[in-house]
Structure formats: C-alpha cells, structure tokens
Design a protein around this motif. Structure first.
Motif, PDB file in Angstrom:
ATOM      1  N   MET A   1       0.843  -1.200   0.000  1.00  0.00           N
ATOM      2  CA  MET A   1       0.000   0.000   0.000  1.00  0.00           C
ATOM      3  C   MET A   1       0.880   1.252   0.000  1.00  0.00           C
ATOM      4  N   PHE A   2       0.553   2.200  -0.893  1.00  0.00           N
ATOM      5  CA  PHE A   2       1.242   3.498  -0.863  1.00  0.00           C
ATOM      6  C   PHE A   2       0.351   4.496  -0.137  1.00  0.00           C
ATOM      7  N   GLN A   3       0.960   5.353   0.651  1.00  0.00           N
ATOM      8  CA  GLN A   3       0.218   6.331   1.447  1.00  0.00           C
ATOM      9  C   GLN A   3       0.384   7.754   0.921  1.00  0.00           C
ATOM     10  N   ALA A   4       1.020   7.882  -0.213  1.00  0.00           N
ATOM     11  CA  ALA A   4       1.141   9.169  -0.898  1.00  0.00           C
ATOM     12  C   ALA A   4       1.372   8.874  -2.372  1.00  0.00           C
ATOM     13  N   VAL A   5       0.899   9.752  -3.230  1.00  0.00           N
ATOM     14  CA  VAL A   5       1.024   9.501  -4.667  1.00  0.00           C
ATOM     15  C   VAL A   5       2.483   9.466  -5.084  1.00  0.00           C
ATOM     16  N   THR A   6       3.356  10.048  -4.282  1.00  0.00           N
ATOM     17  CA  THR A   6       4.782   9.995  -4.619  1.00  0.00           C
ATOM     18  C   THR A   6       5.372   8.604  -4.407  1.00  0.00           C
ATOM     19  N   GLU A   7       4.632   7.714  -3.703  1.00  0.00           N
ATOM     20  CA  GLU A   7       5.107   6.361  -3.445  1.00  0.00           C
ATOM     21  C   GLU A   7       4.535   5.343  -4.425  1.00  0.00           C
ATOM     22  N   VAL A   8       3.831   5.835  -5.455  1.00  0.00           N
ATOM     23  CA  VAL A   8       3.237   4.924  -6.434  1.00  0.00           C
ATOM     24  C   VAL A   8       4.324   4.103  -7.117  1.00  0.00           C
ATOM     25  N   SER A   9       5.423   4.753  -7.469  1.00  0.00           N
ATOM     26  CA  SER A   9       6.500   4.029  -8.157  1.00  0.00           C
ATOM     27  C   SER A   9       7.080   2.935  -7.266  1.00  0.00           C
ATOM     28  N   GLN A  10       7.144   3.190  -5.962  1.00  0.00           N
ATOM     29  CA  GLN A  10       7.643   2.175  -5.028  1.00  0.00           C
ATOM     30  C   GLN A  10       6.700   0.973  -4.997  1.00  0.00           C
ATOM     31  N   SER A  11       5.392   1.255  -4.940  1.00  0.00           N
ATOM     32  CA  SER A  11       4.421   0.165  -4.956  1.00  0.00           C
ATOM     33  C   SER A  11       4.500  -0.605  -6.267  1.00  0.00           C
ATOM     34  N   PHE A  12       4.771   0.107  -7.357  1.00  0.00           N
ATOM     35  CA  PHE A  12       4.912  -0.555  -8.654  1.00  0.00           C
ATOM     36  C   PHE A  12       6.126  -1.487  -8.652  1.00  0.00           C
ATOM     37  N   GLU A  13       7.229  -1.026  -8.082  1.00  0.00           N
ATOM     38  CA  GLU A  13       8.416  -1.879  -7.999  1.00  0.00           C
ATOM     39  C   GLU A  13       8.132  -3.120  -7.165  1.00  0.00           C
ATOM     40  N   GLN A  14       7.379  -2.929  -6.103  1.00  0.00           N
ATOM     41  CA  GLN A  14       7.028  -4.074  -5.269  1.00  0.00           C
ATOM     42  C   GLN A  14       6.145  -5.057  -6.033  1.00  0.00           C
ATOM     43  N   ALA A  15       5.234  -4.494  -6.843  1.00  0.00           N
ATOM     44  CA  ALA A  15       4.371  -5.373  -7.642  1.00  0.00           C
ATOM     45  C   ALA A  15       5.190  -6.168  -8.646  1.00  0.00           C
ATOM     46  N   LYS A  16       6.200  -5.544  -9.255  1.00  0.00           N
ATOM     47  CA  LYS A  16       7.054  -6.267 -10.201  1.00  0.00           C
ATOM     48  C   LYS A  16       7.817  -7.381  -9.487  1.00  0.00           C
ATOM     49  N   GLN A  17       8.330  -7.071  -8.289  1.00  0.00           N
ATOM     50  CA  GLN A  17       9.047  -8.103  -7.535  1.00  0.00           C
ATOM     51  C   GLN A  17       8.106  -9.249  -7.177  1.00  0.00           C
ATOM     52  N   THR A  18       6.888  -8.889  -6.766  1.00  0.00           N
ATOM     53  CA  THR A  18       5.911  -9.929  -6.401  1.00  0.00           C
ATOM     54  C   THR A  18       5.548 -10.781  -7.611  1.00  0.00           C
ATOM     55  N   LEU A  19       5.409 -10.136  -8.782  1.00  0.00           N
ATOM     56  CA  LEU A  19       5.088 -10.887 -10.001  1.00  0.00           C
ATOM     57  C   LEU A  19       6.220 -11.846 -10.365  1.00  0.00           C
ATOM     58  N   ASP A  20       7.437 -11.374 -10.216  1.00  0.00           N
ATOM     59  CA  ASP A  20       8.580 -12.256 -10.515  1.00  0.00           C
ATOM     60  C   ASP A  20       8.555 -13.498  -9.622  1.00  0.00           C
ATOM     61  N   VAL A  21       8.267 -13.271  -8.341  1.00  0.00           N
ATOM     62  CA  VAL A  21       8.210 -14.391  -7.402  1.00  0.00           C
ATOM     63  C   VAL A  21       7.060 -15.324  -7.756  1.00  0.00           C
ATOM     64  N   ALA A  22       5.892 -14.694  -8.098  1.00  0.00           N
ATOM     65  CA  ALA A  22       4.715 -15.515  -8.423  1.00  0.00           C
ATOM     66  C   ALA A  22       4.948 -16.343  -9.669  1.00  0.00           C
ATOM     67  N   VAL A  23       5.563 -15.769 -10.675  1.00  0.00           N
ATOM     68  CA  VAL A  23       5.845 -16.517 -11.905  1.00  0.00           C
ATOM     69  C   VAL A  23       6.869 -17.612 -11.638  1.00  0.00           C
ATOM     70  N   HIS A  24       7.873 -17.252 -10.816  1.00  0.00           N
ATOM     71  CA  HIS A  24       8.920 -18.235 -10.505  1.00  0.00           C
ATOM     72  C   HIS A  24       8.333 -19.418  -9.750  1.00  0.00           C
ATOM     73  N   GLN A  25       7.414 -19.130  -8.834  1.00  0.00           N
ATOM     74  CA  GLN A  25       6.830 -20.192  -8.021  1.00  0.00           C
ATOM     75  C   GLN A  25       5.582 -20.789  -8.667  1.00  0.00           C
ATOM     76  N   ASN A  26       5.214 -20.260  -9.883  1.00  0.00           N
ATOM     77  CA  ASN A  26       4.063 -20.773 -10.651  1.00  0.00           C
ATOM     78  C   ASN A  26       2.771 -20.700  -9.836  1.00  0.00           C
ATOM     79  N   ARG A  27       2.595 -19.542  -9.155  1.00  0.00           N
ATOM     80  CA  ARG A  27       1.389 -19.339  -8.362  1.00  0.00           C
ATOM     81  C   ARG A  27       0.227 -18.935  -9.284  1.00  0.00           C
ATOM     82  N   LYS A  28      -0.941 -19.474  -9.023  1.00  0.00           N
ATOM     83  CA  LYS A  28      -2.129 -19.143  -9.800  1.00  0.00           C
ATOM     84  C   LYS A  28      -3.042 -18.157  -9.072  1.00  0.00           C
ATOM     85  N   GLU A  29      -2.939 -18.130  -7.754  1.00  0.00           N
ATOM     86  CA  GLU A  29      -3.788 -17.221  -6.992  1.00  0.00           C
ATOM     87  C   GLU A  29      -3.209 -15.811  -6.975  1.00  0.00           C
TER      88      GLU A  29
END
Length: 767
Positions: free
Chosen positions: A505-533
């Motif tokens: 969760m970002f608490q200011a619009v200036t942290e949107v890019s940080q949340s985006f980076e976290q989403a990319k990291q999470t996607l990498d992990v999800a793809v690596h672990q072949n998560r469907k949920e």
C-alpha cells in the motif's frame, strides 16, 4: 498621424456621420423656419401696404364726398345760376359761401387747401378768402411747370369728373412742395363745354405719403403711387429715375404681388376703385431681420454644437481606437507582421483571430484525440517515479485529466500467461485482444481504477482511495475480490489465464513508483513459483542476498532534495531503509554496501553548484564522510536525514534569493515604466524573461500584493506628489502617471486614497 490612424479615422468618421444626421435635420428645420419667417414678413408687409392703401382711398373718398356736398349746396347753386356779369354782384352770397366753404376743411387733412371757382363771377373761393381775380390767387399758389394761362384754361375752364392731376411741383405761399390735384366740375352732370363751377382740392404729397409712413418708417423703404396712366401720384423714399428704371426692366413683373428686385422686396397692389397702383420697396435685410436673427442664433448654436461634437468625437475616437491599436501592435509583434501596416487593421484582427480560433479548435481536437495517450504517458511517468513532488503529480494529473481520487492505494500487475518469448504477429494480436478484454472487465467493475500497458502481455492497474484506515482495509478486500472474479471470468469465458501481483500500500502519490516496484518483484516471485492465486507483496517476504536500491529510486531522492522538497525526500529515505530492513534480510556485507551507496548518493548531491557555494558545504561533506557503514541502517537513516534537511534549507534559501531578485527586478522596471499607459503584465514578463503566470504568482507570494495593485499604488504615490502643487491640472497628472482617461484616474485615486484628487490637492495645499 498615429501609426494606426486608420482605426482612429474610422471611429472619427462614424461619430462625424452621427453628427451630420441631426445637423441635416437641423438644417432642414432651419430652412423651413427661414422660409416661414420670410413668408410671414412678406405677408405682414403686404398687409401693411394694403391697410395704407385702404386708408388713403378712404381719404380720397372723403374728398369726393366733399365735392358732392358742394354740389347739393343751395347757396352755391344760387351763385352758379346767377348772372355775374356787370356790377350786380351778389357779394353777400359770395361771402356766405366763403364762410360755408371754411367749415368743410375741418374734418379731412386733404381739405386743408382747396378752392371753388365760379366762372360766372370769375371768382375763386378758398377757406377764409375770396379772389375776384384768379391771377391774384396764382401769384401765391401756383404750379412751377404750368403758366397761369395754361392753369386757367386747363384747371378753371376745363370740365372735370373726379379727375386727378399727377404729382407736380407746387409753390404754396413761397413754400416749395409737390402736390396732387383733384378736380370736379359742378354741377355733377357737366360733361362738355365749360361748367359753372369747378372744385379743386390740392393735396400735398406729404399728406398722402404720411398715410404710407407705416412702411417707410418701419422698414426704411420707399413708396410709389401711380394712376392708371402711370403718372406719379405719390412718391416717398426714392426718386422718379429709380421708379422709371424699375418699370422699364423686363425682368420685373409689374402684375406680381411680391417679388425681389435687386436688394428690395417690391410689393405691388392695384386699387379696384381708382386703378391706382401702390408699390412699396422694402430692403431685404430689414425684411429678413427676424430671419437673420434666427440664422445667426442657429449658426452660432450649430457651430458650437459641432465644435463640441467634433472634440468629443476626437476624444472618444482616441479612447476607443487605442485598445484596438494596442491589440494590433501586440499581435503584429507576436506574429511578426510589422511590415503589413498598410493592411486594414480590422481585417488583420479578423484574419488572425479567425486563425487563432481555427488553430485553437484544431488543437482542442488534437488534445481530445491525444487525451488517452497523455493519460497513459502520465501513468507511465508516475509508475517510473519521474515526478519529484506531490504538487507536480497533482498538476500533471489535472492537466492529463487522469482523475486521481486519493493519495492511498495499490499498484498491481496482471500478466497474461502462456506467451513467453513469442512475438509473431498472430501472438501479438491475441495478446492485444486479451488485454482489451481484461481492461474492459476492470472498467465494468465500476471501481476507481486506472490502467496502462507494460509490454505486450502485462497490464498495470492503479486503485486509489481516500486516506482513511477503514476505506483502505475495505479497499484491499474489494481489490482482492474484484481481481479474483476477473481472473476467473477471463478463464471461464475466454480461456485467458492470468497471474496477478500487487505491491504494498502506498500512502502518498509519490510512493506509487515504489508500490509498482514491489508489484514487479511480487510478479517475478509468483511466476517463478508458478502461483495461480492473487499475490500480495507483503505475503512474499524475500530472503535476498542483495539490497533494494534501484537507480530510479536514487534519482528520485536526488531530484527531491534538489527541489528542496524535504518531506518527500524524507519519505523516500524512509522507504529505502524500510525496503531493506522490513521486507528483506540483508547480510552484513550487503548492509555495508547499501550504506556506501547511500553515502555516494549524498556526495553526488553535494557536487551541485548550489551546495558548493553554500557556507555549510564543508561541514556537510565531512558529516557524510564520517558516516560508518558498519552502523545500523536506522542510525545511518537519522544522520542522512539531518544532512538532507540542511541541504533542503540551502535550496529554499537560494530559491528565496532568486525570487527576491526577480521581484526587485519587476519593481525596478515598474518604477521606470509606470508612466506608460500601455504597460501590461505581458510587457513586465517580457522584461524579466519569465512567463506571465509565473511572475504574477511569484510577486503575490513574495510581496503579498497583486502585481496590478502594486502598479496602481506606484502610480497613486507619484500622483499624490504631483498634486502637492498647482502647476499641473488633474488631467495632465493622469496622463503623466499612465492613465489614458482622467475619469479612470480619478476613480482609481479615490479607491486607493479614499478621496478625490481635487479634495486631496486642496487639503494638501491648506495643510
């Protein structure tokens, strides 16, 4: 002539036409008034001459009545029928008749000089005297152009029936005059041969013309009376030569009632009873006295009105044309068309304004067409962390019509599965269709979501909420349910398999890019672990051997410090430390490496001119160098935050100095150019080489006063100084302090000073 005098002339011609229209109407009224006045004057003159004629004819009728009374007088009839030859004269009868004759002349001025000639006695009876020899009478009363014998044969011995002898020079007892002679033979039925008696009335010309003095005395003209044969009966104010020339002139119509001849109005009236012609001449300037007075007043008033109207037209033309001239000048300066001064200014404005409107509509259409691309570019910049401050993000969001509804939310990535490393046309088309289906599904949820593409198989979406804890918690659950439903629906209906990952969760619009980076990291992990949920960042804690300090995050930190945004810089620093302590477990070596990287970042910051020139440069440099990488990251964060605060203060101080210099430059320019009535915000901005909106906001921010109010106050201060003496008028002072209109100056002065300029001057002089 002014540079754009055609605009001025157009206004002036319009006002002159407006003046001409009532002037024409006034001229027509004036001509009508003159004609009516002339007609009334002629009518009055004719009436005056007609009354004088009637009065004269009454007097002549009385003369004729006098002869008829004598015709029926018994004593006269006796004398006429007696035989007067020899010595047997009826002396008593003659004496008695002489007494009777005396009484007749007391009722009519024309009967002051008359006589009765009795042929049988050869005696001539006058009021109060009897001449037994006519030659004795003729010695004192005679016609200068008629000898006695002719007089005797023509007047005394002739037969007369109400006969008039024309005007003739006459000696009246040694007084020279001119007379008209009326003659009547008695008895009244005497037609041929000699008659027993003749009544002769000698009428002095002055007596006749006195009856016409109403014209000569009033108008200073002349009067002429002639009988049926054209012989002069009465004459006053002119001579026979003039009358003769008048009668002989073929251009003069003797039968016309009134006509202008040379400089006189000549009125001609013919008597029905005597066939006499009464003719009066009245000088034109006298006759038209009233008309001339009307003419003088009319022309005077018209001249003054036209002068005032033209002066008002000049003033209004200048006032109304000045703004257009200034607009044309500015437009020609902007469009680079100074050489087209010969072109009609209205056509120039019409053409350029039409072009501006066309260009504006074309630009507006293009903006509408580009709006999705602009919004997409905004989200990509927001995700990439290119914005330095929250204000910059909000301004860009408004400009792109992005519709950010809150400062809190989540960034997620939805990836279409099954197409890795496949980039042929058919695959790209399928991916494009799949992305469109997923986007439409997100839109149909009705949630406040913004989307953009990254790559051919990924969609980035942004959920924002109001910054309230309950709204955030409810929002997370809602996002989870929405995304799971969309994933299930896409697979069931379209056989599209997706992997969804969300950042923290970002608490200011200036942290949107940080949340985006976290989403990319999470996607990498999800793809690596072949998560469907659905995968959340906080559910994928990594035991990483590397630290998290991406280049874009470093650049954002540097940018915010350079901009002096202390709060945002502090948040980014906190995010960096949090990412590497809360969400990662770093080894001792990685912590030291991260600390060294961050020290390097701040040393890069110090390598800016603004910091090198500051007094605290050496202190800050030594303070950064003194940070030990072995210290805990939390302690390093505190030390770097302190350094960062000092650097932001330096930036703010330098900004304030720059702003102050710009404001002082503006003030200096205004104080030198306030006398120019064409001084505008555009000209001030051009002088200081800054945008108009920027200097307007900057001046208000630094001074607390609007730029227009400051200009007005400068002008009023100068006006107040000039009003302390009486050398210049208020209008001249208005012009000297930059006002085209003295009315605008008076209104502004009273608004600023509370009193009118004249009252201020009087109080200053009295004080």
């Amino acid at each position: 002539m002014p540079k754009y005098s055609r605009v001025f002339r157009r206004f002036l011609i319009s006002y002159i036409i407006i003046l001409i229209i009532p002037s024409i109407a006034g001229y027509m009224s004036y001509k009508t008034a003159i004609t009516v006045t002339e007609s009334v004057s002629i009518e009055n003159s004719v009436t005056q001459l007609q009354k004088s004629k009637e009065l004269l004819e009454r007097r002549m009728a009385e003369v004729e009545g006098f002869t008829r009374q004598l015709a029926i007088n018994q004593d006269l009839n006796i004398l006429m029928n007696e035989n007067g030859s020899g010595d047997a004269s009826n002396v008593y009868g003659i004496w008695k008749m002489m007494r009777n004759v005396l009484t007749f002349g007391q009722t009519n001025d024309f009967l002051k000089h008359y006589y009765v000639y009795l042929s049988n006695y050869n005696v001539l009876l006058t009021p109060g005297s009897a001449y037994f020899r006519p030659e004795h009478y003729y010695e004192s009363y005679y016609y200068e152009d008629m000898p006695f014998e002719k007089w005797k044969s023509t007047v005394l011995e002739g037969t007369h029936r109400s006969e008039m002898m024309p005007l003739s020079p006459f000696m009246d007892n040694k007084n020279e005059t001119s007379v008209v002679t009326y003659m009547q033979s008695l008895p009244l039925d005497s037609f041929t041969g000699s008659s027993p008696a003749v009544v002769v009335v000698i009428i002095d010309q002055q007596k006749m013309t006195d009856l016409l003095s109403g014209i000569t005395d009033r108008y200073g003209g002349w009067v002429h009376i002639s009988d049926a044969d054209g012989h002069t009966v009465g004459l006053q104010g002119t001579d026979e030569a003039h009358v003769g020339l008048l009668s002989a002139d073929s251009s003069f119509d003797g039968e016309k009632l009134s006509q202008f001849y040379e400089d006189d109005l000549v009125i001609t009236i013919r008597s029905d009873s005597t066939n006499w012609i009464y003719r009066a001449g009245i000088p034109r300037h006298v006759l038209m006295g009233s008309a001339n007075q009307i003419k003088y007043i009319t022309w005077s008033v018209t001249g003054v009105a036209l002068f005032i109207g033209v002066a008002a037209g000049l003033l209004l033309s200048y006032r109304n044309s000045a703004p257009i001239i200034r607009i044309v000048g500015v437009m020609k300066e902007q469009f680079g068309q100074e050489g087209q001064s010969e072109r009609n200014e209205y056509d120039f404005l019409h053409g350029n304004i039409s072009q501006m409107l066309t260009n504006n509509r074309r630009l507006e259409s293009e903006l509408h067409r580009q709006a999705p691309l602009v919004r997409d570019a905004f989200f990509k910049r927001l995700l990439a962390g290119e914005f330095q401050t929250r204000d910059e993000i909000i301004a860009a969001a408004v400009q792109a019509n992005a519709g950010l509804t809150g400062d809190t939310g989540y960034v997620g990535i939805m990836q279409v599965n099954g197409y890795p490393l496949m980039d042929n046309v058919e695959v790209l088309n399928e991916l494009n269709a799949a992305r469109l289906i997923l986007k439409q599904a997100l839109i149909d949820t009705g949630s406040s979501v913004r989307m953009t593409d990254i790559g051919s198989d990924k969609i980035v979406f942004l959920f924002t909420y109001m910054d309230e804890p309950t709204a955030v918690e409810i929002g997370k659950d809602e996002v989870t349910m929405t995304l799971e439903r969309i994933s299930r629906l896409a697979f069931e209906e379209y056989r599209i398999s997706t992997t969804v990952a969300l950042g923290g969760m970002f608490q200011a619009v200036t942290e949107v890019s940080q949340s985006f980076e976290q989403a990319k990291q999470t996607l990498d992990v999800a793809v690596h672990q072949n998560r469907k949920e659905l995968s959340w960042f906080e559910d994928t804690r990594q035991e990483s051997s590397t630290y998290h300090y991406p280049l874009e995050l470093e650049l954002r930190l540097i940018g915010t410090v350079r901009a002096g945004e202390q709060e945002e810089a502090t948040r980014i620093l906190h995010t960096i430390i949090s990412q590497n302590t809360v969400h990662r477990e770093l080894s001792y070596e990685m912590k030291q490496q991260l600390a060294g990287e961050m020290k390097g970042t701040f040393l890069k910051l110090l390598d800016q001119k603004v910091f090198i020139e500051s007094e605290s440069f050496e202190e800050m440099k030594n303070r950064i160098i003194a940070i030990q990488p072995a210290e805990p990251l939390e302690a390093i964060q505190v030390e770097l935050a302190a350094v960062m605060n000092v650097l932001c203060e330096v930036v703010h101080s330098r900004k304030n100095d720059s702003h102050t210099r710009t404001v002082e430059q503006i003030k200096t320019y205004i104080e030198s150019a306030y006398t120019d009535s064409a001084l505008t915000l555009y000209r001030v901005a051009e002088q200081v080489e800054r945008p108009e909106k920027y200097i307007s906001q900057l001046f208000k921010e630094v001074t607390g006063v609007n730029l227009s109010d400051y200009l007005e106050n400068v002008r009023m201060e100068q006006a107040a100084e000039l009003l302390h003496n009486e050398v210049l008028t208020v209008d001249e002072i208005a012009s000297r302090v930059g006002y085209n209109s003295s009315h605008s100056f008076r209104r502004a002065f009273k608004r600023v000073r509370g009193v009118s300029p004249s009252v201020f001057r009087q109080s200053a002089l009295d004080g």
